[in-house]
Each structure stands twice: as structure tokens, then as C-alpha cells.
Scaffold this motif. Structure first.
Motif, PDB file in Angstrom:
ATOM      1  N   VAL A  76      55.146  60.868  -5.688  1.00  0.00           N
ATOM      2  CA  VAL A  76      56.676  60.991  -5.918  1.00  0.00           C
ATOM      3  C   VAL A  76      57.236  62.304  -5.596  1.00  0.00           C
ATOM      4  O   VAL A  76      58.559  62.096  -4.991  1.00  0.00           O
ATOM      5  CB  VAL A  76      56.603  60.749  -7.448  1.00  0.00           C
ATOM      6  CG1 VAL A  76      58.137  61.031  -7.995  1.00  0.00           C
ATOM      7  CG2 VAL A  76      56.130  59.596  -8.152  1.00  0.00           C
ATOM      8  N   ALA A  77      56.518  63.133  -5.707  1.00  0.00           N
ATOM      9  CA  ALA A  77      57.274  64.734  -5.299  1.00  0.00           C
ATOM     10  C   ALA A  77      57.571  64.741  -3.791  1.00  0.00           C
ATOM     11  O   ALA A  77      58.625  64.944  -3.324  1.00  0.00           O
ATOM     12  CB  ALA A  77      56.366  65.740  -5.539  1.00  0.00           C
TER      13      ALA A  77
ATOM     14  N   TYR B  41      61.756  64.001   0.622  1.00  0.00           N
ATOM     15  CA  TYR B  41      62.431  63.380   1.634  1.00  0.00           C
ATOM     16  C   TYR B  41      63.663  62.893   1.354  1.00  0.00           C
ATOM     17  O   TYR B  41      64.575  62.879   2.479  1.00  0.00           O
ATOM     18  CB  TYR B  41      61.123  62.321   2.057  1.00  0.00           C
ATOM     19  CG  TYR B  41      61.802  61.449   3.312  1.00  0.00           C
ATOM     20  CD1 TYR B  41      61.475  61.742   4.537  1.00  0.00           C
ATOM     21  CD2 TYR B  41      62.248  60.090   3.046  1.00  0.00           C
ATOM     22  CE1 TYR B  41      61.825  60.977   5.598  1.00  0.00           C
ATOM     23  CE2 TYR B  41      62.600  59.236   4.209  1.00  0.00           C
ATOM     24  CZ  TYR B  41      62.536  59.750   5.364  1.00  0.00           C
ATOM     25  OH  TYR B  41      62.948  59.219   6.409  1.00  0.00           O
ATOM     26  N   ILE B  42      63.824  62.260   0.268  1.00  0.00           N
ATOM     27  CA  ILE B  42      65.196  61.793  -0.104  1.00  0.00           C
ATOM     28  C   ILE B  42      66.244  62.770  -0.083  1.00  0.00           C
ATOM     29  O   ILE B  42      67.378  62.816   0.521  1.00  0.00           O
ATOM     30  CB  ILE B  42      65.076  60.929  -1.517  1.00  0.00           C
ATOM     31  CG1 ILE B  42      64.401  59.738  -1.438  1.00  0.00           C
ATOM     32  CG2 ILE B  42      66.718  60.641  -2.004  1.00  0.00           C
ATOM     33  CD1 ILE B  42      63.978  59.261  -2.929  1.00  0.00           C
ATOM     34  N   ARG B  43      65.653  64.068  -0.687  1.00  0.00           N
ATOM     35  CA  ARG B  43      66.801  64.986  -0.737  1.00  0.00           C
ATOM     36  C   ARG B  43      67.156  65.537   0.598  1.00  0.00           C
ATOM     37  O   ARG B  43      68.192  66.044   0.882  1.00  0.00           O
ATOM     38  CB  ARG B  43      66.295  66.306  -1.650  1.00  0.00           C
ATOM     39  CG  ARG B  43      66.062  65.560  -3.098  1.00  0.00           C
ATOM     40  CD  ARG B  43      66.047  66.939  -4.021  1.00  0.00           C
ATOM     41  NE  ARG B  43      65.811  66.323  -5.409  1.00  0.00           N
ATOM     42  CZ  ARG B  43      66.583  65.720  -6.305  1.00  0.00           C
ATOM     43  NH1 ARG B  43      67.916  65.625  -5.787  1.00  0.00           N
ATOM     44  NH2 ARG B  43      66.389  65.284  -7.466  1.00  0.00           N
TER      45      ARG B  43
ATOM     46  N   GLN C 121      70.106  58.079  -7.663  1.00  0.00           N
ATOM     47  CA  GLN C 121      69.529  56.812  -7.801  1.00  0.00           C
ATOM     48  C   GLN C 121      68.231  56.514  -6.915  1.00  0.00           C
ATOM     49  O   GLN C 121      67.466  55.882  -7.526  1.00  0.00           O
ATOM     50  CB  GLN C 121      70.695  55.649  -7.398  1.00  0.00           C
ATOM     51  CG  GLN C 121      71.822  55.263  -8.354  1.00  0.00           C
ATOM     52  CD  GLN C 121      72.883  54.776  -7.693  1.00  0.00           C
ATOM     53  OE1 GLN C 121      72.836  54.231  -6.335  1.00  0.00           O
ATOM     54  NE2 GLN C 121      74.170  54.573  -7.994  1.00  0.00           N
ATOM     55  N   ALA C 122      68.406  56.977  -5.761  1.00  0.00           N
ATOM     56  CA  ALA C 122      67.197  56.820  -5.222  1.00  0.00           C
ATOM     57  C   ALA C 122      65.775  57.601  -5.719  1.00  0.00           C
ATOM     58  O   ALA C 122      64.789  56.975  -5.995  1.00  0.00           O
ATOM     59  CB  ALA C 122      67.311  57.265  -3.619  1.00  0.00           C
ATOM     60  N   VAL C 123      65.894  58.844  -6.389  1.00  0.00           N
ATOM     61  CA  VAL C 123      64.981  59.172  -6.861  1.00  0.00           C
ATOM     62  C   VAL C 123      64.548  58.585  -8.072  1.00  0.00           C
ATOM     63  O   VAL C 123      63.222  58.445  -8.356  1.00  0.00           O
ATOM     64  CB  VAL C 123      65.192  60.733  -7.159  1.00  0.00           C
ATOM     65  CG1 VAL C 123      64.417  61.460  -8.150  1.00  0.00           C
ATOM     66  CG2 VAL C 123      65.716  61.827  -5.970  1.00  0.00           C
ATOM     67  N   GLU C 124      65.362  58.070  -8.970  1.00  0.00           N
ATOM     68  CA  GLU C 124      65.118  57.283 -10.047  1.00  0.00           C
ATOM     69  C   GLU C 124      64.208  56.172  -9.591  1.00  0.00           C
ATOM     70  O   GLU C 124      63.366  55.769 -10.220  1.00  0.00           O
ATOM     71  CB  GLU C 124      66.329  57.206 -10.788  1.00  0.00           C
ATOM     72  CG  GLU C 124      66.371  56.473 -12.240  1.00  0.00           C
ATOM     73  CD  GLU C 124      67.386  55.959 -12.830  1.00  0.00           C
ATOM     74  OE1 GLU C 124      68.405  56.571 -12.606  1.00  0.00           O
ATOM     75  OE2 GLU C 124      67.407  54.797 -13.338  1.00  0.00           O
TER      76      GLU C 124
ATOM     77  N   ALA D 190      65.549  50.372  11.107  1.00  0.00           N
ATOM     78  CA  ALA D 190      66.027  51.788  10.458  1.00  0.00           C
ATOM     79  C   ALA D 190      64.885  52.811  10.384  1.00  0.00           C
ATOM     80  O   ALA D 190      63.453  52.210  10.450  1.00  0.00           O
ATOM     81  CB  ALA D 190      66.431  51.367   9.030  1.00  0.00           C
ATOM     82  N   ALA D 191      65.106  53.872  10.625  1.00  0.00           N
ATOM     83  CA  ALA D 191      64.140  55.249  10.503  1.00  0.00           C
ATOM     84  C   ALA D 191      63.571  55.004   9.250  1.00  0.00           C
ATOM     85  O   ALA D 191      64.316  54.654   8.133  1.00  0.00           O
ATOM     86  CB  ALA D 191      64.721  56.305  10.536  1.00  0.00           C
ATOM     87  N   TYR D 192      62.187  55.588   9.074  1.00  0.00           N
ATOM     88  CA  TYR D 192      61.511  55.700   7.679  1.00  0.00           C
ATOM     89  C   TYR D 192      60.415  56.360   7.613  1.00  0.00           C
ATOM     90  O   TYR D 192      60.139  57.043   8.477  1.00  0.00           O
ATOM     91  CB  TYR D 192      61.285  53.841   7.247  1.00  0.00           C
ATOM     92  CG  TYR D 192      59.826  53.817   7.932  1.00  0.00           C
ATOM     93  CD1 TYR D 192      59.577  53.780   9.373  1.00  0.00           C
ATOM     94  CD2 TYR D 192      58.573  53.854   7.284  1.00  0.00           C
ATOM     95  CE1 TYR D 192      58.390  53.474  10.092  1.00  0.00           C
ATOM     96  CE2 TYR D 192      57.145  53.565   7.660  1.00  0.00           C
ATOM     97  CZ  TYR D 192      57.133  53.722   9.150  1.00  0.00           C
ATOM     98  OH  TYR D 192      55.886  53.485   9.911  1.00  0.00           O
ATOM     99  N   GLU D 193      60.071  56.451   6.238  1.00  0.00           N
ATOM    100  CA  GLU D 193      58.882  57.027   5.920  1.00  0.00           C
ATOM    101  C   GLU D 193      58.163  56.069   4.852  1.00  0.00           C
ATOM    102  O   GLU D 193      58.887  55.523   4.068  1.00  0.00           O
ATOM    103  CB  GLU D 193      58.796  58.596   5.616  1.00  0.00           C
ATOM    104  CG  GLU D 193      59.096  59.418   6.591  1.00  0.00           C
ATOM    105  CD  GLU D 193      58.341  59.547   8.089  1.00  0.00           C
ATOM    106  OE1 GLU D 193      57.125  58.950   7.771  1.00  0.00           O
ATOM    107  OE2 GLU D 193      58.724  59.556   9.141  1.00  0.00           O
TER     108      GLU D 193
END
Ligand code: AMP
Ligand code: GLY
Length: 425
Positions: free
Chosen positions: A126-127, A132-134, A161-164, A118-121
Motif C-alpha cells: 500500500v505505501a 507512486y500515485i502521489r 480517490q486513487a489512494v482510497e 498506458a504507462a504503469y507500475e
């Protein structure tokens, strides 16, 4: 040889069962072991993660060869400690065990070597992670970088959910040091399978494939667990898939680890996501799967010990292993409440009757003997395993045995191998 197995779960019972059958083994110890392992090995109550205690035990008992079962002591460097004490030990060094102990290490290795995954970072901030998630959108997968007892992966269905999850891990310290950084990954679709291969740092001896069932309840519902059942072979992991997995994933990893000065010796647990385009790596583990090991050991017809020795000594290219063409399947009996909190100490009856069913082998995962009584002593408690010429028959045998076990405090899934059985019917 005097052999010591480190660990005390169902995987270690299966390893002890196979090792005790080897003509090379004159005396077998297991630490800490469990009530089932005590039938084939002398159990010594030293925790798997007590590295100093395990080394002292090996010295005291003049152990010739140590086999390490679980990931935590491997990632903490138990094989380096045995080696420094002059004791031959099977399993990767601390540096090689980073393939399991650090998700960012493995993702970077994949990126550098064009290994499909899977592509990733990778983030500590946190910011930046949130941005990246958004930008990526959901579904998306958040992973604590280090070992988090199987709880460090959050498959998020929404951006929120991912941000949390990221905030929990990075700011909320949910997994301690294991969550000092996170890997954020593309969500992969497909069918999962696990493949196993022994490695001596240079050569690879492919074992076989298996399929695990990670969710607690039937229909793949409920929380993730360590695994509620497994079977082998898995129809999706055929010879062509194995060749591609070896060529595209395993061999580039072996070469990269050797080149980096941390050759991998032990077993690769290759967690795969398979779709029309082929296999992609979900994760590496640096040890046998639990419960996959149980079905592998049932199908293995050759002596396991020379193969494990060759991982340490080299020469794995001169070895060949024979496998039963039959199917093996295991059903996990767990204490009600698992994978969350659960009581210990309830009595299990009927094990002898269940073990008499043809083709059935019962491995203990979390049990304790109290005189003649067998008590539950963990979340995953028993692995009721069976072999037969078809997966359907192996499954029928295993559930026949399950139904003879009298343990009201336990539960199991009733649909192990549904993919294989469904595909055939
Ligand atoms: P792991 O602890 O890495 O095995 O992850 C636990 C489970 O999460 C895996 O068995 C998959 O079911 C799921 N998972 C992990 N990574 C991904 C991904 N990138 N895409 C989809 N599912 C994933
Ligand atoms: N069965 C999953 C694991 O061993 O990690």
C-alpha cells in the motif's frame, strides 16, 4: 458435430444462433443457457464455472466440440480440463487466458514487446503504491490485478480517490484474491473501440471492430456496466486503424505468447483507446465481448464453426470470412437497479411483436421461461438487435422493437451509437 456452448448470456445466445445455422452442427447444447437460447439449443442447467460438471456433460452427451463463452471458466482452466478429457474445446488455455486474468501479466508483456499502452507500475504494498500515485498525480487509473467481474477498474479523478481504491483493494480485500496486487496506470484520453481477431496460436484472422457503451445511462453517465449497447462497424476503427492494431498490438502479442510456450488459441478482444497518435491497448479479454458478439454475429455471413475449429486445429491462415457491409446495433434492456441490486422474476411481454420488425433479432441475456411466460432473471436481460444499411436505420429499427416490448421493470439507454450518428449528421 455435436456441439456444446458454455455460458448463458446474450453473447452465448448470439453464438448459439450462429452455430445452429451451420451445416456442420447436428445437435447443439448450451449450459446453462437461457429462455432465448432454448429456441435454438437444448439447455442443460449446469453453471459455466462448474468445470467438472461441464466436462461430465460433454462426456455424457458425446460432444465433439465445445465453445466456451465467458472469461471466468477460461481463466480457471476449463479448456485444459476438456483437453485432458480428450474433448476438443475452443478458447485459450489457462496459461494463455492470463492475458485477461492478470493485468500485470499483460502489462509486462506489453512493456517487453513495445506494445503501445498506458504507462504503469505493479504493486502489492500500500505505501509504495500510495507514493507512486502521489508522484504521478491525478487523473490516474487503479486496477485489481485479477478478474473482478468488471468492477476492478477505478478511474480516479483525484489522488485521494486513487489512494482510497488502493487501500480498499490491497488492505480491505475488496476483490479477494483478484486484488492481491494492483496495477496503477496512466489515464489515457481518446475514443474507445473494440476489435476482435481469431488466433490459432500462430496465425490471426481479423474480424471487425465495434463500439460498446459501458455507462448505465444516456450521455455516458452513471456507473460502469458490462455494456449497455454496441454497434459495428465503428467509424473510428477504419482499415488503417485495423492494420496498425494488427501490426503494433496483436501480432507482437501472438509471437510473445507462442515464444513463452503458451500460444493463444481463441479470440482476442482488443480493448483500444484511439487518439491522433493511433491505437493503444486498454486491455485484452480472451473471449468475445458481450454485447459486441451480438453485433458481430449479425454481420457475419460465413459459417462460424469452421473458423472456430481452425483456432484449435491450426490453419486459420487458409480461412476467410465474409461480413455484411450493413450496420448492426444492439440495445440492452436491463432490470431497473442494474448494475447494483435488482429484483428477478418480472414478466416481459410483447417479444413476438417486437421480433417481427424487419432486420430485428432479439437475443436473450438473462431470462427464464415459466410455461409460456418469459421472466427477467438477471441484470442485463435482453439484447434488442437490428441490421440495416446505415447505423441510423439500424438504430431506428432497434428502438422501434424496444418500444413494442412491454416490461415496466426494465430500462435501456436511448443513445446507442451516438458517436457514429453524430459524426454523420
Ligand atoms: P477494463 O475493465 O480494463 O476494460 O476497464 C474498464 C474501463 O475503464 C475501460 O473501458 C476504460 O473506459 C477505462 N479505462 C481503463 N484503463 C484506462 C486508462 N488507462 N485510461 C483511461 N481509461 C481507462
Ligand atoms: N462489453 C464488454 C465486455 O464484454 O467486457
Amino acid at each position: 458435430m455435436r456441439i456444446l456452448v458454455v455460458g448463458g448470456g446474450g453473447r452465448e445466445h448470439a453464438l448459439c444462433w450462429a452455430i445452429s445455422a451451420s451445416p456442420l452442427c447436428t445437435k447443439l447444447f448450451c449450459a446453462p443457457g437461457n429462455a432465448g437460447i432454448a429456441q435454438v439449443a437444448e439447455c442443460i442447467d449446469i453453471g459455466a464455472e462448474d468445470i467438472a460438471g461441464q466436462v461430465a456433460l460433454a462426456q455424457r452427451e458425446k460432444i465433439d466440440f465445445v465453445v466456451v463463452g465467458p472469461d471466468a471458466p477460461l481463466v480457471a482452466g476449463i479448456v485444459d480440463a476438456f483437453t485432458a478429457a480428450g474433448i476438443k474445446a475452443w478458447g485459450p488455455s489457462k496459461a494463455a487466458a492470463r492475458l485477461e486474468g492478470s493485468k500485470s501479466f499483460t502489462k509486462a508483456l506489453c512493456r517487453e514487446n513495445n506494445i503501445p499502452t498506458a504507462a504503469y507500475e505493479h504493486f502489492t504494498d500500500v505505501a509504495k503504491a500510495e507514493a507512486y500515485i502521489r508522484a504521478q498525480g491525478a487523473p490516474i487509473v487503479v486496477k485489481a490485478d485479477g478478474l473482478a467481474a468488471g468492477k476492478g477498474v477505478i478511474v480516479a479523478e483525484t489522488v485521494e480517490q486513487a489512494v482510497e481504491a488502493v487501500r480498499d483493494i490491497l488492505a480491505g480485500n475488496r476483490f479477494g484474491a483478484a486484488g492481491a496486487s494492483v496495477v496503477i496506470e496512466e489515464f489515457m484520453q481518446g475514443e474507445e473501440a473494440s476489435f476482435f481477431a481469431l488466433c490459432d496460436g500462430e496465425h490471426v484472422l481479423p474480424l471487425v471492430g465495434a463500439q460498446d457503451h459501458k455507462r448505465a445511462f444516456d450521455g455516458d453517465k452513471g456507473p460502469n456496466t458490462g455494456g449497455m449497447g454496441a454497434y459495428s462497424p465503428a467509424p473510428i476503427f477504419d482499415a488503417g486503424m485495423q492494420k496498425r492494431t494488427m501490426d503494433e498490438i496483436v501480432m507482437p502479442t501472438v509471437r510473445a505468447m507462442a515464444k513463452a510456450g503458451s500460444p493463444f488459441k481463441g479470440v482476442f478482444y482488443v480493448g483500444l483507446m484511439i487518439d491522433q497518435k493511433g491505437p493503444r491497448l486498454v486491455e485484452y479479454n480472451c473471449r468475445f465481448g458481450d454485447p459486441e458478439c451480438q453485433v458481430l454475429m449479425m454481420r457475419l455471413k460465413s459459417d462460424l464453426v469452421p473458423a472456430l475449429l481452425a483456432c484449435v486445429d491450426g490453419g486459420l491462415n487458409h480461412l476467410d470470412l465474409r461480413w455484411s457491409p450493413e450496420a448492426a446495433l444492439t440495445v440492452i434492456l436491463a432490470t431497473k437497479g442494474y448494475p447494483d441490486s435488482y429484483p428477478k422474476g418480472s414478466e416481459i411481454r410483447g417479444l413476438n411483436q417486437a421480433a417481427k420488425i424487419e432486420g430485428v433479432q432479439i437475443f436473450h441475456a438473462g431470462t427464464k421461461a415459466d410455461g409460456n411466460r418469459i421472466l427477467a432473471n438477471g441484470g442485463r436481460v435482453l439484447n434488442v438487435s437490428a441490421m440495416a444499411s446505415t447505423v441510423e436505420e439500424a438504430r431506428a429499427r432497434a428502438y422501434r422493437a424496444v418500444d413494442l416490448i412491454d416490461w415496466p421493470e426494465g430500462f435501456c439507454r436511448r443513445d446507442i451509437a451516438w458517436r457514429a450518428v453524430g459524426q454523420r449528421s
